[in-house]
Design an enzyme around this catalytic site. Structure first.
Site, PDB file in Angstrom:
ATOM      1  N   CYS A 384       0.877  -1.104   0.012  1.00  0.00           N
ATOM      2  CA  CYS A 384       0.027  -0.129   0.021  1.00  0.00           C
ATOM      3  C   CYS A 384       0.955   1.367   0.037  1.00  0.00           C
ATOM      4  O   CYS A 384       1.309   1.518  -0.967  1.00  0.00           O
ATOM      5  CB  CYS A 384      -1.055  -0.240   1.097  1.00  0.00           C
ATOM      6  SG  CYS A 384      -2.415   0.997   0.738  1.00  0.00           S
ATOM      7  N   HIS A 510      -3.741  -5.167   0.098  1.00  0.00           N
ATOM      8  CA  HIS A 510      -3.062  -5.633   1.468  1.00  0.00           C
ATOM      9  C   HIS A 510      -3.187  -7.008   1.587  1.00  0.00           C
ATOM     10  O   HIS A 510      -4.301  -7.597   1.991  1.00  0.00           O
ATOM     11  CB  HIS A 510      -3.751  -5.138   2.640  1.00  0.00           C
ATOM     12  CG  HIS A 510      -3.578  -3.594   2.844  1.00  0.00           C
ATOM     13  ND1 HIS A 510      -2.661  -3.085   3.720  1.00  0.00           N
ATOM     14  CD2 HIS A 510      -4.069  -2.447   2.274  1.00  0.00           C
ATOM     15  CE1 HIS A 510      -2.806  -1.882   3.992  1.00  0.00           C
ATOM     16  NE2 HIS A 510      -3.749  -1.199   2.815  1.00  0.00           N
ATOM     17  N   GLU A 512      -1.873  -9.360   3.398  1.00  0.00           N
ATOM     18  CA  GLU A 512      -1.723  -9.559   4.741  1.00  0.00           C
ATOM     19  C   GLU A 512      -3.156 -10.041   5.269  1.00  0.00           C
ATOM     20  O   GLU A 512      -3.383 -10.793   6.002  1.00  0.00           O
ATOM     21  CB  GLU A 512      -1.023  -8.677   5.415  1.00  0.00           C
ATOM     22  CG  GLU A 512      -1.661  -7.386   6.110  1.00  0.00           C
ATOM     23  CD  GLU A 512      -1.419  -6.174   4.757  1.00  0.00           C
ATOM     24  OE1 GLU A 512      -1.126  -6.591   3.804  1.00  0.00           O
ATOM     25  OE2 GLU A 512      -1.563  -5.198   5.272  1.00  0.00           O
TER      26      GLU A 512
HETATM   27  N1  GLN Z   1      -2.089   6.603   2.783  1.00  0.00           N
HETATM   28  C1  GLN Z   1      -2.003   6.044   1.551  1.00  0.00           C
HETATM   29  C2  GLN Z   1      -3.485   6.240   0.782  1.00  0.00           C
HETATM   30  O1  GLN Z   1      -4.446   6.545   1.317  1.00  0.00           O
HETATM   31  C3  GLN Z   1      -1.852   4.463   1.617  1.00  0.00           C
HETATM   32  C4  GLN Z   1      -2.911   3.825   2.439  1.00  0.00           C
HETATM   33  C5  GLN Z   1      -2.195   2.573   3.174  1.00  0.00           C
HETATM   34  O2  GLN Z   1      -1.094   2.215   3.279  1.00  0.00           O
HETATM   35  N2  GLN Z   1      -3.116   1.711   3.610  1.00  0.00           N
HETATM   36  O3  GLN Z   1      -3.641   5.879  -0.236  1.00  0.00           O
END
Ligand code: GLN
Length: 533
Positions: A384, A510, A512
């Site tokens: 992410c 993600h 995970e």
């Molecule tokens: N802050 C970033 C976004 O909003 C990544 C978010 C995250 O790592 N879950 O796109």
């Protein structure tokens, strides 16, 4: 036995963080391993409508379900232990209950009545608590009540449990988890806090059927018997939960003390199928027999708080185990990484993870780490925000766009290689409005990601507002960073890779959130495999 859905309520006393979620998950695992259909739900007494707006310092990681609900991290344990997908229905907070009651009041549903905690809030709680059971999809619904008995805010929850137990009769039981401290000066374990905690529960009208005593060492049988006597619980229903090297051993520890059979007996179930824990046992055997280490560094800003990266940590443990390795994980503070110390801080790791996150704190350190990992060809996994940092680092140091950034970090950046998604531009409400939940992703044949999954169409869960800016896609591809995964409908870039490196992969999703003990995530498996090569 009747065919009604059976309800098991799990409460905690004395202190928080005793591992109610692990006990609930372990019991679910045992019942599932007997062929029953089971789900677990968590009821949290705080007023936030969901934990999506909470800082990780409050309750650790925010877990995301397939249907895009931001939930308590215990739901991650539920899924990792049970392999069953949870949804919005599996996590309810005080905030959500009040919101729903207030909406009804505004609609006029209460026909002029005074709306009160009892019966309106407790009725709503009961409605939520029975919801999953009423689908007919489950033989057992385990309900974990967040917080500790005696908290003012959990009082309506316990009142709802009391009423449900009364209404459901033999179809509901209660398990209470407490703490038995060891006083080193007296060289003794102490059960008084447990007795008080049970008294408090009894005062609320709930008689526990089973007590699980958490302790750092063996609790002598005589002491457990004493607890049984004082608390109106059968001696065999007093079970100890002592510290074990891995949480994945807890189901076995519970089974050895007959937690599952005691539960079945309480429900009057006499014809339960035999338990089959073969898959679980073979995972644990692998875990215990692997000697060699795999050293992974996790670069993030919540290093003092390992719960902030719970699902990543567990996914790594699972992937290491399936690769016959023991995980040696080090958290590296992204705010403390500089060009001067990066070599010293990162050398020696077999692989590096660049963690997800929000906001600009620690970003420059993540970029420093990524540059070093890329130049030294260390297997690297960006998740992410970690993936977004991979893109920014590549733009700055390979494409020569030295002022490239994400508009999250720098609103007017001239090279917005990561930008706010179109659909996010008019969002003003921060709760539950990110791009959340599972989306399909089409992978390029032959890419590391496609080979890892053994498939070109996958589905993973998301939680973000920003995305790879498609205007730069061609420039990145020509310079060697390939966009190997995209959403089939919107073409949003989901996976980037450097194919000329051993393993350098970033995912907007993600992975995970979907790694379980019996179904480890393919990308984590592939990352660890590359790390140990
Ligand atoms: N802050 C970033 C976004 O909003 C990544 C978010 C995250 O790592 N879950 O796109």
């Amino acid at each position: 036995m009747n065919n009604n859905t059976k309800y098991i309520f799990v409460t905690g006393g004395v202190v928080s963080s005793l591992g109610k979620g692990i006990i609930a998950s372990s019991l679910a695992r045992l019942l599932l391993s007997r062929g029953y259909r089971v789900t677990i739900q968590k009821f949290d007494p705080y007023i936030n409508v969901d934990p999506g707006t909470l800082n990780p310092y409050e309750h650790g990681e925010c877990y995301v379900t397939v249907d895009g609900k931001e939930t308590d991290l215990d739901l991650g344990h539920y899924e990792r232990f049970t392999n069953i997908r949870t949804t919005e229905a599996n996590n309810v907070t005080t905030g959500r209950v009040y919101q729903s009651v207030i909406e009804k009041e505004r609609r006029g549903d209460f026909l002029g009545k005074t709306v009160q905690i009892i019966p309106h809030i407790t009725d709503e709680l009961k409605r939520f608590m029975k919801k999953l059971g009423q689908t007919g999809d489950y033989d057992f619904v385990i309900t974990e009540i967040g917080g500790t008995v005696g908290d003012i805010e959990s009082t309506p929850f316990l009142e709802a449990v009391r009423q449900l137990r009364w209404e459901m009769g033999k179809d509901a039981i209660s398990i209470h988890l407490t703490y038995v401290p060891y006083l080193s000066a007296a060289k003794e374990l102490k059960t008084k806090p447990t007795q008080h905690s049970v008294k408090q529960l009894q005062q609320m009208g709930i008689q526990p059927d089973i007590l699980v005593l958490r302790a750092d060492r063996d609790i002598p049988a005589g002491m457990r018997k004493k607890v049984a006597q004082f608390c109106n619980v059968k001696p065999e229903a007093v079970i100890q939960s002592i510290d074990v090297p891995t949480i994945y051993q807890v189901p076995l520890m519970m089974h050895e003390q007959n937690l599952d059979t005691t539960v079945l007996e309480l429900f009057g179930i006499k014809d339960a199928p035999e338990i089959n824990l073969a898959g679980w046992n073979s995972f644990l055997e692998k875990m215990q027999s692997s000697r060699k280490m795999v050293k992974i560094g996790l670069v993030g800003k919540y290093v003092e708080l390992p719960d902030a990266y719970k699902s990543i940590h567990e996914s790594l443990i699972q992937a290491a185990t399936y690769n016959d390795r023991k995980l040696d994980l080090t958290f590296i503070h992204s705010e403390k990484l500089t060009d001067e110390n990066v070599e010293e801080k990162l050398k020696g790791f077999d692989g590096v993870i660049i963690a997800p996150g929000f906001g600009s704190r620690g970003i420059e350190g993540k970029l420093v780490a990524l540059k070093w990992c890329r130049e030294h060809d260390v297997p690297t996994f960006g998740i992410c925000l970690g993936m977004q940092c991979m893109v920014i680092e590549f733009a700055r140091n390979v494409l020569g766009l030295s002022d490239a950034n994400s508009t999250e970090m720098e609103h007017g950046t001239p090279h917005n290689v990561i930008d706010l998604m179109e659909e996010q531009k008019n969002v003003s409400n921060m709760g539950g409005t990110m791009r959340l939940g599972a989306y399909d992703c089409q992978l390029k044949p032959g890419s590391k990601a496609a080979r890892a999954y053994g498939s070109e169409l996958i589905s993973e869960r998301h939680r973000h507002r920003y995305e790879f800016n498609g205007d730069y896609r061609q420039a990145f591809e020509e310079a060697g960073m390939k966009c190997v995964g995209e959403n089939p409908l919107t073409h949003l870039v989901e996976v980037v890779e450097l194919p000329d490196k051993k393993w350098f992969v970033g995912t907007q999703f993600h992975p995970e959130y979907q790694s379980t003990v019996l179904n480890p995530n393919p990308l984590f498996l592939s990352f660890i495999k590359a790390a140990i090569k």
